[in-house]
Design an enzyme around this catalytic site. Structure first.
Site, PDB file in Angstrom:
ATOM      1  N   GLY A 256       0.784  -1.227   0.000  1.00  9.69           N
ATOM      2  CA  GLY A 256       0.000   0.000   0.000  1.00  9.69           C
ATOM      3  C   GLY A 256       0.819   1.281   0.000  1.00  9.69           C
ATOM      4  O   GLY A 256       0.253   2.373  -0.081  1.00  9.69           O
ATOM      5  N   ALA A 257       2.166   1.176   0.054  1.00  8.11           N
ATOM      6  CA  ALA A 257       2.982   2.406   0.075  1.00  8.11           C
ATOM      7  C   ALA A 257       2.745   3.234  -1.185  1.00  8.11           C
ATOM      8  O   ALA A 257       2.568   4.456  -1.124  1.00  8.11           O
ATOM      9  CB  ALA A 257       4.464   2.062   0.212  1.00  8.11           C
ATOM     10  N   GLY A 258       2.722   2.567  -2.330  1.00 18.01           N
ATOM     11  CA  GLY A 258       2.493   3.261  -3.603  1.00 18.01           C
ATOM     12  C   GLY A 258       1.102   3.891  -3.654  1.00 18.01           C
ATOM     13  O   GLY A 258       0.934   5.000  -4.174  1.00 18.01           O
ATOM     14  N   ASP A 259       0.106   3.197  -3.122  1.00 13.10           N
ATOM     15  CA  ASP A 259      -1.276   3.715  -3.139  1.00 13.10           C
ATOM     16  C   ASP A 259      -1.396   4.923  -2.216  1.00 13.10           C
ATOM     17  O   ASP A 259      -2.100   5.896  -2.518  1.00 13.10           O
ATOM     18  CB  ASP A 259      -2.264   2.634  -2.700  1.00 13.10           C
ATOM     19  CG  ASP A 259      -2.142   1.388  -3.569  1.00 13.10           C
ATOM     20  OD1 ASP A 259      -1.816   1.530  -4.768  1.00 13.10           O
ATOM     21  OD2 ASP A 259      -2.360   0.281  -3.050  1.00 13.10           O
TER      22      ASP A 259
END
Ligand code: ADP
Length: 321
Positions: A256-259
């Protein structure tokens, strides 16, 4: 504030309670709501913005659980449909010892794949100031047609289009098909975010440099971002380019880091598209987005780890002192 509408899949990730073991050896799994477009919508809302998620869930306990999670997080569910026949998608995740993840999907088909163009809430989609999507919704019909129609309608109504291909190779019939379909909508998007791995996959180049990134440039594009994990991100516009360093944190799960990064950036852009043309303000927004991405790696799961504005500002303040 303006509305960010995120289109695509929402599903349940089953994450092993022990890392570095095979699915067969995993003693148990935790259920974690996921699906990149849903994570982006929740990231925007967690940071105080207005967001809606458009997609289809199973009319089953998992589908209603996911709808509840959107609602609890303040994301509009006005664009949700429920399928009477198909189940909510599941993914079993293998956490390898190097921190990489592998996914085994249960979609045969799952409800998200069955969204039809007729089911789209066009009023909601036309009210978007930013319309965000991935590529998983392009893999099969009828969802593919629904995706293309939603994108078209959002664009006609004046939304900025934002694309994160979010490559999941096991879902595609072949790598060639994945590349071809991902690129088939490439020149519609005004903001595109790729990871270093996706940049390699899409260009076929193993050198991640400016020339490789710029080979993906197109004339409608306003901002191309390449995320580099703990090396931060690079940005490209028609007038300037550069990089913004990552924050130093103790990463435990990068899911979820990219999101989180995308949600944070879209939340800034939605009310002021001129950020895209002003390098110092863009760098400020990307610093904020990097902080949000970093915080998301410090807790397990994607959604539970999405930060609030004060958490992000605190990390920025702490790191600059
Ligand atoms: P994706 O999830 O799409 O692969 P990344 O893993 O590159 O994207 O993460 C997106 C952003 O989150 C990065 O640009 C960075 O700012 C931040 N981030 C990711 N991993 C770390 C990490 N280990 N330490 C600090 N920041 C990170």
């Amino acid at each position: 504030g303006g509305l960010v509408v995120s289109f695509g899949e929402m599903l349940i990730d089953f994450v092993p309670t022990t890392s570095g073991v095979s699915l067969a050896e995993a003693p148990g799994f935790l259920k974690a709501p996921g699906g990149a477009p849903a994570n982006v919508a929740i990231a925007v809302a967690r940071l105080g913005g207005k967001a809606a998620f458009v997609g289809k869930l199973g009319d089953d306990e998992f589908g209603h659980m996911l709808a509840g999670i959107l609602k609890q997080n303040g994301v509009s569910g006005d664009g949700l449909s429920f399928d009477k026949g198909a189940r909510t998608a599941l993914a079993f995740v293998t956490l390898k010892s190097d921190g990489e993840r592998e996914f085994m999907f249960y979609r045969n088909p799952s409800a998200d794949m069955l969204l039809t163009p007729d089911e789209l809430n066009l009023d909601l989609i036309r009210s978007a100031k930013v319309f965000h999507y991935g590529s998983i919704s392009l893999i099969v019909e009828p969802c593919r047609s629904a995706h293309l129609k939603a994108m078209e309608e959002a664009k006609k109504a004046g939304a900025l289009l934002s694309y994160d291909p979010n490559l999941r190779l096991p879902l595609w019939p072949s790598a060639e098909e994945a590349r071809e379909q991902i690129m088939s909508i490439w020149d519609k998007a005004e903001v595109i975010k790729v990871s270093d791995n996706e940049l390699e996959f899409l260009t076929g180049s193993t050198t991640i440099d400016d020339a490789t990134a710029m080979s993906l440039w197109h004339s409608n594009l306003k901002l191309l971002l390449v995320t580099l994990g703990d090396h931060g991100c690079r940005y490209y516009t028609k007038d300037f380019k550069g990089s913004v360093d990552a924050f130093k944190v103790d990463a435990v799960d990068t899911t979820g880091a990219g999101d989180s990064f995308v949600g944070a950036l879209l939340g800034k852009i939605v009310d002021d598209h001129s950020i895209l043309e002003d390098e110092s303000r863009l760098r400020e927004a990307l610093t904020f987005a990097n902080a949000c991405g970093a915080i998301t790696t410090t807790k397990k799961g994607a959604i539970p780890a999405l930060p609030t504005v004060s958490e992000a500002l605190e990390l920025i303040k702490k790191s600059s002192s």
